[in-house]
Design an enzyme around this catalytic site. Structure first.
Site, PDB file in Angstrom:
ATOM      1  N   GLN A  74      60.847  -7.721  31.668  1.00 48.25           N
ATOM      2  CA  GLN A  74      61.227  -6.445  31.317  1.00 48.25           C
ATOM      3  C   GLN A  74      62.343  -6.385  30.238  1.00 48.25           C
ATOM      4  O   GLN A  74      63.368  -5.665  30.510  1.00 48.25           O
ATOM      5  CB  GLN A  74      61.527  -5.638  32.676  1.00 48.25           C
ATOM      6  CG  GLN A  74      60.384  -4.896  33.345  1.00 48.25           C
ATOM      7  CD  GLN A  74      59.525  -3.932  32.640  1.00 48.25           C
ATOM      8  OE1 GLN A  74      60.019  -3.182  31.674  1.00 48.25           O
ATOM      9  NE2 GLN A  74      58.261  -3.807  32.648  1.00 48.25           N
ATOM     10  N   SER A  75      62.149  -6.973  29.103  1.00 52.21           N
ATOM     11  CA  SER A  75      63.164  -7.306  28.227  1.00 52.21           C
ATOM     12  C   SER A  75      63.571  -5.925  27.622  1.00 52.21           C
ATOM     13  O   SER A  75      62.710  -5.579  26.683  1.00 52.21           O
ATOM     14  CB  SER A  75      63.158  -8.380  27.289  1.00 52.21           C
ATOM     15  OG  SER A  75      63.981  -8.340  26.445  1.00 52.21           O
ATOM     16  N   ASN A  76      64.707  -5.471  27.378  1.00 53.00           N
ATOM     17  CA  ASN A  76      65.326  -4.559  26.516  1.00 53.00           C
ATOM     18  C   ASN A  76      65.429  -4.929  25.127  1.00 53.00           C
ATOM     19  O   ASN A  76      65.082  -4.146  24.215  1.00 53.00           O
ATOM     20  CB  ASN A  76      66.484  -3.766  26.913  1.00 53.00           C
ATOM     21  CG  ASN A  76      66.443  -3.145  28.433  1.00 53.00           C
ATOM     22  OD1 ASN A  76      65.589  -2.101  28.491  1.00 53.00           O
ATOM     23  ND2 ASN A  76      67.270  -3.577  29.211  1.00 53.00           N
ATOM     24  N   CYS A  78      63.672  -7.446  23.674  1.00 53.06           N
ATOM     25  CA  CYS A  78      62.267  -7.344  23.172  1.00 53.06           C
ATOM     26  C   CYS A  78      61.856  -5.830  22.559  1.00 53.06           C
ATOM     27  O   CYS A  78      61.119  -5.748  21.532  1.00 53.06           O
ATOM     28  CB  CYS A  78      61.403  -8.182  23.828  1.00 53.06           C
ATOM     29  SG  CYS A  78      61.819  -9.634  24.263  1.00 53.06           S
TER      30      CYS A  78
END
Ligand SMILES: *Cc1c(COP(=O)(O)O)cnc(C)c1O
Length: 333
Positions: A74-76, A78
């Site tokens: 759940q990378s912000n 990215c």
């Protein structure tokens, strides 16, 4: 003070200055202020937009046609890189932890919506070394295909990325002066260290120019950063070099990382973090997440309860993260 950034390549991606909002009195009698870096605009906002202005500025200067980066499932970072690519007309490839879900949610849903290609590695959430190797392999492959990729390490935490928070800190202190607020401390969430390094570079530059500067306290939510990796002092000094201020230095004693709020591990929720999410939602209408800003605010409130800020002003930099609330384990109802 913004003149010290004028020689640097920069893409216009963030909506700044972000607001500085007055919050309630918190433990020990301190006044909370919230710097709304969740509202930087780019693809749902968050702290990575400031870093991406300089990273993408560098990519465009280098003639890159694609962006490659890497992150947790759940990378912000990215998600915002995907949005930056959409804004700039560049192809985006994301190397992600975990396996591809049946239905994308939260940040993954948004990254796909921005047109990025998601590459799932099956790697465990905080196995960042494994993820970085996959990023390098994909970068080599895209280079061979002639795409001239610009490859960004985890969190965008290079000296170039950290420039975004050197400017962000100058913005914050100029704004505090304009709003007649004297902050005694600035607190924020740290995981790959670039935000922290940039803030310390900006602080050192202002201090050298005669400004009174607040304490800077990072709430560490990843094991690496809590153990001193990356070396935030070195990263901050590289950032000062890029600012052409080789005579201004950050000292290791300026680096304060409070690692007490991480709980069991990166991205593993804590009770205090979840309580902070609910507190922020009901006390200011602020949306925090369980991996980053919820734990970060739990640290800021905990430090206030311990009397760290006395009756002073404490600024919490809200680094964003709300899209993760809409992932499978976003927040218990
Ligand atoms: C990436 C991120 C952070 C941490 O920033 P670093 O520069 O990686 O230390 C904090 N909060 C949110 C919401 C983030 O996405």
């Amino acid at each position: 003070m913004t003149a010290m950034f004028e020689h640097l390549d920069r893409a216009s991606l963030a909506t700044t200055p972000t607001a500085l909002e007055q919050g309630p009195i918190v433990g020990g009698g301190a006044r909370l202020w919230v710097k709304r870096d969740d509202l930087t605009g780019l693809g749902g906002g968050g702290n990575k937009a400031r870093k991406l202005e300089f990273l993408c500025g560098d990519a465009l200067r280098a003639g890159a046609r694609a962006l490659v980066t890497v992150g947790a499932a759940q990378s912000n970072h990215c998600r915002m890189t995907a949005a930056a690519g959409a804004r700039l007309g560049m192809e985006v490839h994301l190397i992600l932890a975990g396996d591809g879900p049946e239905a994308a949610a939260g940040n993954q849903l948004l990254s796909a919506l921005f047109g990025a290609q998601l590459h799932f590695t099956g790697a465990a959430e905080s196995h960042w070394g494994e993820l970085e190797i996959a990023r390098e392999a994909l970068t080599d492959q895209l280079t061979d295909e002639g795409l001239q990729p610009y490859s960004i390490p985890i969190g965008g935490s290079t000296a170039i990325g950290a420039l975004g928070y050197a400017t962000g800190f100058v913005e914050l202190l100029e704004q505090c002066a304009g709003q007649h607020v004297t902050p005694s401390a600035v607190v924020f969430t740290s995981s790959s260290g670039g935000t922290h390094a940039g803030i310390l570079a900006g602080r050192a530059a202002l201090s050298a120019a005669g400004w009174a500067v607040p304490d800077v306290i990072a709430i560490g939510v990843a094991k690496g950063v809590n153990k001193g990796s990356p070396n935030v002092t070195d990263l901050a000094n590289e950032t000062l070099d890029l600012m052409q201020l080789p005579g201004v230095r950050v000292d290791p004693s300026d680096v304060e990382v409070d690692g007490r709020w991480i709980g069991n591990d990166y991205a593993v929720p804590t009770e205090a973090g979840d309580a902070a999410i609910r507190w922020a939602a009901t006390n200011g209408g602020w949306l925090l997440d369980r991996t980053y800003s919820g734990k970060g605010l739990s640290g800021a409130l905990g430090l206030a309860d311990e009397g760290r800020f006395g009756h002073g002003n404490v600024v919490f930099i809200h680094t964003g993260g709300w899209p993760a609330l809409f992932a499978a384990d976003g927040i218990p109802a």
